[in-house]
Design an enzyme around this catalytic site. Structure first.
Site, PDB file in Angstrom:
ATOM      1  N   ALA A   1       0.785  -1.233   0.000  1.00  0.00           N
ATOM      2  CA  ALA A   1       0.000   0.000   0.000  1.00  0.00           C
ATOM      3  C   ALA A   1       0.820   1.287   0.000  1.00  0.00           C
ATOM      4  CB  ALA A   1      -0.944   0.004   1.196  1.00  0.00           C
ATOM      5  N   GLY A   2       2.070   1.252   0.483  1.00  0.00           N
ATOM      6  CA  GLY A   2       2.807   2.502   0.645  1.00  0.00           C
ATOM      7  C   GLY A   2       3.208   3.124  -0.672  1.00  0.00           C
TER       8      GLY A   2
ATOM      9  N   GLY B   1      -1.315   6.029  -2.296  1.00  0.00           N
ATOM     10  CA  GLY B   1      -2.136   6.647  -3.351  1.00  0.00           C
ATOM     11  C   GLY B   1      -3.359   5.806  -3.672  1.00  0.00           C
TER      12      GLY B   1
ATOM     13  N   ASP C   1      -0.158  -4.109  -5.830  1.00  0.00           N
ATOM     14  CA  ASP C   1       0.547  -3.083  -6.618  1.00  0.00           C
ATOM     15  C   ASP C   1       2.028  -3.331  -6.351  1.00  0.00           C
ATOM     16  OD1 ASP C   1       1.132  -0.864  -8.098  1.00  0.00           O
ATOM     17  OD2 ASP C   1       0.539   0.588  -6.573  1.00  0.00           O
TER      18      ASP C   1
ATOM     19  N   CYS D   1       3.907  -0.632 -12.141  1.00  0.00           N
ATOM     20  CA  CYS D   1       4.210   0.604 -12.859  1.00  0.00           C
ATOM     21  C   CYS D   1       5.428   0.327 -13.729  1.00  0.00           C
ATOM     22  CB  CYS D   1       4.468   1.744 -11.887  1.00  0.00           C
ATOM     23  SG  CYS D   1       4.684   3.263 -12.791  1.00  0.00           S
TER      24      CYS D   1
END
Ligand code: SAM
Length: 485
Positions: A298-299, A302, A367, A420
């Site tokens: 989570a860090g 966003g 993520d 990403c």
């Protein structure tokens, strides 16, 4: 490559100073900008990046403040810093050719000053004489013994324009198209190769992507669902509603940190691509219970901020996991006042940590930590810092975290695997390997179906790769998986 187009007082128009004569040939000492604060600030930013492994976007604001730079002077220093860092590999080839020696054999302070000087000569409208003189002055300050050498190298670089230098130092396009693109578009070859592969081998499109990577991205805001409306937010901040995400606002200019809407938690800064992939997980159709959401990486928070705002509207609760303590605190700040719990824990401890029960969640986001090759636009130094050797440990972690997510989700529940990075080894290969090695029974959900209708360039599915040159977003990848049993 964005180029500086101003007539800043710290740029071309400024008369040369005479500090050196007054000080008996030494000029200002390194670290104490006295006469040309914009260039000295850019130099200090480069030094911090190359000597201390700092990140330019983190270190530069403090340096600008310390030097008392605002407005056009700050813009000039920023352009010099970012532009020089982005183009570093190509500038080095040109410097090597002009100096007739490898850049590794040039003292680091003189090398960084020459990079800044070469950037001014080849990428800005700073007149050649001003670029040469200010670079020699800078070298006088930071590496006095190299001033004569710097003068000679700068004069040699000034003999040709950028196109002529590229023709001289880049491999021929016909013989080595990837090497040619790498030099002319300022990227390491291994990254050009990876992008080309992810784009199905299309060289022309690869070039468009590389060019987009060389532009500074617009700041995107996320109007938090239930707290702000994107159209109203756009009006208030003088921006534009985003093209795709219902929560996105493109901020035309100004500093987002100053906005009341950010300070009060009605909005946060977030690339539109990140908004789209988080929203896709929340929007994907799900049978049965839909109350427990999990963000396993989570860090700094966003996507957790957006997911928690959506969870509040849907009567769900988000558990946000982050392994690093200071980043877990950032997640706490991002989800404050929303239905979310933050755990500082290893996401791979699903099934052994009692807060992360196997089969306990309905929607799970991974993520994953990655090379970040999808956001090179916003981290100018990272293309030269990243190495192919970063891939094996990252892909191992990615597969383990996706395996943990597939254990955490209940049968029938959904997992979004997001990176990403468009590197195939981190995207499709990591997903297929995690599923194969874990022996999971999953179906792919077509991610195109849960992205905004009419969005162009989403490929053949079921996974989706977003791109800077197509969507104006970071190159986010998403695979949506439904666990069957
Ligand atoms: C790509 S970032 C996540 C970005 C975040 N989702 C956002 O939108 O702001 C990956 C994060 O995973 C964290 N991380 C790395 N290994 C982890 C692990 N084993 N368990 C949980 N988090 C981990 C990193 O510290 C990093 O903050």
């Amino acid at each position: 490559m964005t180029s500086f187009r101003g007539g800043s007082s710290s740029g071309a128009a400024k008369p040369r100073h005479h500090d050196r004569d007054a000080r008996g040939g030494r000029g200002p000492r390194a670290g104490r900008p006295a006469h040309d604060p914009a260039r000295m600030t850019a130099y200090q930013a480069l030094l911090a990046v190359h000597r201390d492994d700092a990140y330019a976007n983190l270190v530069l604001p403090g340096l600008l403040r310390e030097a008392g730079l605002f407005g056009r002077d700050a813009a000039f220093a920023t352009e010099l810093t970012y532009g020089t860092l982005r183009a570093r590999g190509t500038l080095d080839r040109i410097i090597e050719s002009a100096a007739d020696r490898d850049v590794s054999r040039i003292d680091p302070p003189a090398r960084d000053a020459l990079r800044l000087g070469a950037y001014q000569l080849l990428h800005t409208r700073v007149p050649a004489h001003a670029a040469v003189a200010s670079t020699v002055d800078l070298v006088h300050s930071v590496a006095p013994g190299a001033a004569g050498f710097a003068n000679a190298v700068m004069r040699r670089i000034a003999e040709h324009d950028l196109d002529a230098w590229l023709a001289k130092v880049a491999p021929a396009e016909q013989e080595d198209p990837v090497g040619h693109l790498a030099v002319t578009q300022h990227h390491p070859e291994w990254i050009v190769r990876a992008f080309r592969e992810a784009l199905g081998g299309d060289l022309a499109e690869t070039e468009r992507l590389l060019a987009a990577d060389n532009e500074r991205p617009e700041v995107h805001l996320c109007a938090r669902p239930g707290r702000a409306d994107a159209v109203e937010l756009a009006d208030t901040v003088g921006g534009m509603p985003g093209a795709f995400s219902p929560y996105a606002v493109y901020l035309g200019g100004g500093s987002p940190g100053e906005l009341v809407e950010i300070k009060t938690g009605r909005a946060h800064v977030q690339d539109e691509g990140s908004q789209l992939v988080a929203t896709a997980l929340a929007q994907a159709p799900l049978d049965g219970r839909d109350e427990r959401w999990l963000d396993l990486c989570a860090g700094p928070g966003g996507k957790a901020g957006l997911l928690a705002a959506l969870a509040a509207q849907r009567g769900a609760h988000l558990t946000a996991v982050e392994v690093t303590e200071h980043r877990a605190r950032m997640v706490e700040a991002a989800v404050r006042g929303m239905p979310a719990t933050v755990l500082c824990a290893d996401g791979r401890s699903v099934g052994t940590d009692h807060d992360l029960p196997a089969g306990g969640f309905d929607r799970v986001l991974v993520d994953a930590p990655c090379t970040g090759l999808g956001s090179l636009r916003r981290r100018p130094e990272s293309r030269w810092r990243r190495q192919p050797s970063d891939l094996p440990p990252l892909t191992k972690l990615q597969r383990e975290l996706l395996g943990a997510a597939l254990r955490a989700v209940r049968p029938g529940g959904l997992v979004a695997y997001v990176t990403c990075s468009p590197h195939l080894v981190e995207t499709k290969v990591s997903v297929s390997e995690a599923v194969r090695r874990g022996g999971f029974d999953v179906d792919f959900v077509d991610a195109r179906e849960v992205l905004p209708a009419g969005m162009p360039g989403l490929g053949d599915g079921p996974t989706v790769q977003l791109w800077p040159h197509k969507h104006g977003t970071d190159a986010m990848f998403i695979a949506l998986l439904r666990r069957n049993a």
